[in-house]
Design an enzyme around this catalytic site. Structure first.
Site, PDB file in Angstrom:
ATOM      1  N   THR A 121      16.136  87.116  79.428  1.00 27.98           N
ATOM      2  CA  THR A 121      15.639  86.478  80.646  1.00 27.98           C
ATOM      3  C   THR A 121      16.647  86.747  81.752  1.00 27.98           C
ATOM      4  O   THR A 121      17.780  86.261  81.688  1.00 27.98           O
ATOM      5  CB  THR A 121      15.468  84.968  80.413  1.00 27.98           C
ATOM      6  OG1 THR A 121      14.564  84.795  79.326  1.00 27.98           O
ATOM      7  CG2 THR A 121      14.941  84.268  81.651  1.00 27.98           C
ATOM      8  N   GLU A 154      10.507  87.881  77.302  1.00 24.65           N
ATOM      9  CA  GLU A 154      10.020  87.363  76.021  1.00 24.65           C
ATOM     10  C   GLU A 154       9.570  85.903  76.197  1.00 24.65           C
ATOM     11  O   GLU A 154      10.262  85.114  76.810  1.00 24.65           O
ATOM     12  CB  GLU A 154      11.143  87.448  74.974  1.00 24.65           C
ATOM     13  CG  GLU A 154      10.746  86.961  73.611  1.00 24.65           C
ATOM     14  CD  GLU A 154       9.453  87.609  73.127  1.00 24.65           C
ATOM     15  OE1 GLU A 154       9.385  88.834  73.061  1.00 24.65           O
ATOM     16  OE2 GLU A 154       8.483  86.868  72.828  1.00 24.65           O
ATOM     17  N   PHE A 155       8.416  85.585  75.601  1.00 30.22           N
ATOM     18  CA  PHE A 155       7.876  84.229  75.742  1.00 30.22           C
ATOM     19  C   PHE A 155       7.852  83.469  74.417  1.00 30.22           C
ATOM     20  O   PHE A 155       7.239  82.414  74.320  1.00 30.22           O
ATOM     21  CB  PHE A 155       6.460  84.281  76.335  1.00 30.22           C
ATOM     22  CG  PHE A 155       6.422  84.843  77.727  1.00 30.22           C
ATOM     23  CD1 PHE A 155       6.719  84.039  78.825  1.00 30.22           C
ATOM     24  CD2 PHE A 155       6.140  86.175  77.949  1.00 30.22           C
ATOM     25  CE1 PHE A 155       6.712  84.562  80.118  1.00 30.22           C
ATOM     26  CE2 PHE A 155       6.131  86.708  79.230  1.00 30.22           C
ATOM     27  CZ  PHE A 155       6.411  85.900  80.318  1.00 30.22           C
ATOM     28  N   LEU A 156       8.481  84.008  73.371  1.00 28.72           N
ATOM     29  CA  LEU A 156       8.389  83.329  72.070  1.00 28.72           C
ATOM     30  C   LEU A 156       9.030  81.948  72.125  1.00 28.72           C
ATOM     31  O   LEU A 156       9.914  81.685  72.935  1.00 28.72           O
ATOM     32  CB  LEU A 156       9.050  84.178  70.980  1.00 28.72           C
ATOM     33  CG  LEU A 156      10.549  84.487  71.054  1.00 28.72           C
ATOM     34  CD1 LEU A 156      11.418  83.315  70.644  1.00 28.72           C
ATOM     35  CD2 LEU A 156      10.842  85.685  70.174  1.00 28.72           C
ATOM     36  N   ALA A 258       6.101  62.655  77.236  1.00 30.19           N
ATOM     37  CA  ALA A 258       7.324  62.023  77.729  1.00 30.19           C
ATOM     38  C   ALA A 258       8.283  61.898  76.547  1.00 30.19           C
ATOM     39  O   ALA A 258       7.862  61.764  75.407  1.00 30.19           O
ATOM     40  CB  ALA A 258       6.999  60.650  78.293  1.00 30.19           C
ATOM     41  N   CYS A 266      16.768  77.734  76.828  1.00 33.69           N
ATOM     42  CA  CYS A 266      16.022  78.375  77.911  1.00 33.69           C
ATOM     43  C   CYS A 266      15.741  77.473  79.114  1.00 33.69           C
ATOM     44  O   CYS A 266      16.173  77.792  80.224  1.00 33.69           O
ATOM     45  CB  CYS A 266      14.710  78.933  77.364  1.00 33.69           C
ATOM     46  SG  CYS A 266      14.988  80.292  76.218  1.00 33.69           S
TER      47      CYS A 266
HETATM   48  N1  NAD Z   1      15.920  81.695  72.263  1.00 30.02           N
HETATM   49  C1  NAD Z   1      14.710  81.687  72.809  1.00 30.02           C
HETATM   50  O1  NAD Z   1      13.826  80.900  72.448  1.00 30.02           O
HETATM   51  C2  NAD Z   1      14.365  82.656  73.919  1.00 30.02           C
HETATM   52  C3  NAD Z   1      13.029  82.838  74.273  1.00 30.02           C
HETATM   53  C4  NAD Z   1      12.717  83.741  75.273  1.00 30.02           C
HETATM   54  C5  NAD Z   1      13.740  84.408  75.939  1.00 30.02           C
HETATM   55  N2  NAD Z   1      15.029  84.194  75.595  1.00 30.02           N
HETATM   56  C6  NAD Z   1      16.069  84.950  76.300  1.00 30.02           C
HETATM   57  O2  NAD Z   1      16.483  86.021  75.469  1.00 30.02           O
HETATM   58  C7  NAD Z   1      17.885  86.276  75.635  1.00 30.02           C
HETATM   59  C8  NAD Z   1      18.588  86.167  74.291  1.00 30.02           C
HETATM   60  O3  NAD Z   1      18.468  84.831  73.833  1.00 30.02           O
HETATM   61  P1  NAD Z   1      18.843  84.416  72.343  1.00 30.02           P
HETATM   62  O4  NAD Z   1      18.452  82.993  72.191  1.00 30.02           O
HETATM   63  O5  NAD Z   1      18.313  85.428  71.406  1.00 30.02           O
HETATM   64  O6  NAD Z   1      20.449  84.533  72.419  1.00 30.02           O
HETATM   65  P2  NAD Z   1      21.490  84.500  71.210  1.00 30.02           P
HETATM   66  O7  NAD Z   1      22.739  83.957  71.780  1.00 30.02           O
HETATM   67  O8  NAD Z   1      20.886  83.872  70.001  1.00 30.02           O
HETATM   68  O9  NAD Z   1      21.702  86.056  70.860  1.00 30.02           O
HETATM   69  C9  NAD Z   1      22.326  86.973  71.700  1.00 30.02           C
HETATM   70  C10 NAD Z   1      23.088  87.979  70.825  1.00 30.02           C
HETATM   71  O10 NAD Z   1      23.531  89.061  71.642  1.00 30.02           O
HETATM   72  C11 NAD Z   1      24.780  89.508  71.133  1.00 30.02           C
HETATM   73  N3  NAD Z   1      25.445  90.340  72.143  1.00 30.02           N
HETATM   74  C12 NAD Z   1      26.057  89.960  73.279  1.00 30.02           C
HETATM   75  N4  NAD Z   1      26.487  91.038  73.949  1.00 30.02           N
HETATM   76  C13 NAD Z   1      26.155  92.128  73.242  1.00 30.02           C
HETATM   77  C14 NAD Z   1      26.308  93.534  73.434  1.00 30.02           C
HETATM   78  N5  NAD Z   1      26.893  94.032  74.518  1.00 30.02           N
HETATM   79  N6  NAD Z   1      25.850  94.354  72.475  1.00 30.02           N
HETATM   80  C15 NAD Z   1      25.238  93.877  71.394  1.00 30.02           C
HETATM   81  N7  NAD Z   1      25.030  92.549  71.156  1.00 30.02           N
HETATM   82  C16 NAD Z   1      25.494  91.690  72.071  1.00 30.02           C
HETATM   83  C17 NAD Z   1      25.480  88.220  70.762  1.00 30.02           C
HETATM   84  O11 NAD Z   1      26.532  88.444  69.855  1.00 30.02           O
HETATM   85  C18 NAD Z   1      24.331  87.401  70.167  1.00 30.02           C
HETATM   86  O12 NAD Z   1      24.234  87.599  68.765  1.00 30.02           O
HETATM   87  C19 NAD Z   1      18.365  85.274  76.679  1.00 30.02           C
HETATM   88  O13 NAD Z   1      18.297  85.868  77.939  1.00 30.02           O
HETATM   89  C20 NAD Z   1      17.334  84.168  76.589  1.00 30.02           C
HETATM   90  O14 NAD Z   1      17.206  83.460  77.787  1.00 30.02           O
HETATM   91  C21 NAD Z   1      15.377  83.340  74.577  1.00 30.02           C
END
Ligand code: NAD
Length: 440
Positions: A121, A154-156, A258, A266
């Protein structure tokens, strides 16, 4: 297709495993060596229903592999997904350092055309920054290798991530170049077989769509939370109001509960980041600033209710707390309401025994230095000798617990419910003093 997924967290792992499941050749990269070692040894670093079998099946099938080697990752996939974290920076804006580092790594090692897909995101304009970062690395290398940058937010939902990925409501693609759009269509065609749900738009619209979606959902929650406070004052029942308005097809029932505030990785950060993006562009998003403020207040509400019952000073008081994860079916405690509530109770002098079906290990890590909170293996054990039971996460197993067992173990039969799990009249008939959100 050969695909690389950069970042093997909640989004990266699910994306990689689901793309492998439909037959792609996927390599996932992470800089966290311990995480990669754990996965390669058959473990899964997060709790997400069904993910362990999905990963194991596709690793065994030779379609899914994990590495910490950026050079190998860069050369593997024609499509390179960036799914790294974008935590809030000090001013609330999304910190793009991991995204840019990932982009630079791709450019440092690539030898042929790549489609770089921002799945993290990221604020409007990030695709341009990714493009610039890659171009500057290629220039340093003296290479002119073509690449495209696509936005694919991603919207999961954690807890239902695999279903969400496999059967998405929609897939948003922000791209300008026909060959990149075509590749995205091919890649996602197995997931939209019964009708096309691929929405192609320009890159900036795609980037904004993700923030708009999360901000809208957060707005609905904060709206109901504010109304719940009013409902309590005027003797209305917020649950009745929820059904009353949800039945309007223009409104719908989703995200109208509520409770004791939204959390997770997120909503809080995305609302903040959108407010920041707007401010940087001279636009004041009044509504979203209020959404944030209302949520901060709501996260303190349960502690206020506890203090109303037991007094401002809680020294010598002990509480049972059910639910640590920010929502059911995940072990994620980022920005969870439980953290605010635990902090408030401890600051007032109380001690806590907490129970959560899956987030206890994460909580033990967070509270490793804190002796005033302990954890139980069974929910009833947490109630032993407690002054009240506080419910923070609406896990299914709390819906119909052994109320006699709860009452026998509590010092006094008080339940403070941050998720409106029970029917007030029924629970009072069972002999409890029952305090919930927005109900008379
Ligand atoms: N978690 C959710 O429900 C969700 C849903 C939709 C979107 N998002 C978005 O997706 C993105 C990731 O979220 P997440 O919850 O999976 O995060 P997370 O912290 O679980 O995972 C991120 C991973 O990226 C790795 N990383 C960091 N820098 C790196 C690099 N240069 N090379 C390789 N790996 C690297 C970290 O070690 C970590 O394991 C965020 O922007 C978040 O806002 C998350």
């Amino acid at each position: 297709m050969r695909i690389t997924v950069i970042g093997s967290g909640y989004v990266g792992l699910v994306t990689g495993a689901c793309l492998a499941e439909v037959g792609n050749d996927v390599l996932c990269l992470d800089i966290d060596q311990a995480k990669i070692d754990m996965i390669n040894a058959g473990g899964i670093p997060i709790h997400e229903p069904g993910l362990d079998q999905l990963v194991a099946r596709n690793m065994a099938g030779g379609r899914l592999a994990f590495t910490s080697d950026p050079a190998r990752a860069s050369s593997h996939g024609r499509v390179q997904f960036i799914a790294v974290g974008t935590p809030p920076d000090e001013d609330g804006s999304a910190d793009l350092k991991y995204v840019i580092a990932a982009a630079r790594n791709i450019a440092r090692h690539m030898t042929d055309y790549k489609i770089v897909v921002d799945k993290s995101t990221v604020p409007v304009g990030t695709a341009d920054k990714v493009r610039e970062a890659m171009a500057s690395v290629l220039a340093e290398r003296g290479e002119e290798i073509p690449f495209s940058v696509v936005s694919n937010p991603e919207f999961l939902k954690e807890g239902a991530a695999i279903d969400d990925f496999m059967s998405p409501d929609r897939i948003v693609i922000g791209a300008d170049e026909p060959r990149a759009i075509e590749a995205m269509r091919t890649l996602y065609s197995p997931f939209v077989r019964n009708h096309d749900r691929l929405l192609v738009m320009n890159v900036r619209s795609a980037e904004l769509t993700k923030y708009a979606a999360n901000s809208m959902l957060a707005t609905r929650i904060s709206f109901m939370n504010e109304l719940s406070v009013l409902a309590e004052r005027v003797g209305a029942d917020i649950e009745a109001v929820r059904v009353g308005i949800g039945s309007d097809s223009r409104i719908g029932y989703s995200f109208l509960y509520a409770g004791c505030g939204y959390g997770g990785s997120c909503f809080p950060k995305d609302v903040k980041a959108l407010v920041r993006t707007a401010a940087d562009n001279g636009v004041d998003l009044d509504i979203l600033r209020a959404v944030e403020g209302a949520n901060d207040r709501q996260k303190r509400l349960l502690v206020d209710k506890v203090k109303k019952l037991f007094g401002e000073r809680l020294h010598g008081r002990h509480f049972a707390l059910w639910g640590l994860a920010f929502k059911p079916k995940t072990d994620d405690m980022r920005e969870a309401a439980s953290r605010e509530i635990i902090a408030g109770l401890l600051a007032a002098g109380a001690t806590i025994t907490a129970y959560d079906p899956v987030a206890t290990d994460e909580a033990k890590r967070i509270y490793a230095e804190e002796s005033r909170i302990t954890f139980s293996i069974r929910p009833l054990d947490a109630c032993q000798g407690a002054d009240a039971l506080i419910i923070v996460t609406e896990w299914k197993e709390f819906r119909s617990p052994d109320f006699d067992g709860v009452r026998e173990r509590l010092k006094q039969p008080v339940i403070i419910d941050g998720r409106n799990m029970y029917v007030p009249r029924d629970i009072r008939e069972l002999g409890f003093e029952y305090i919930s959100i927005g109900r008379p």
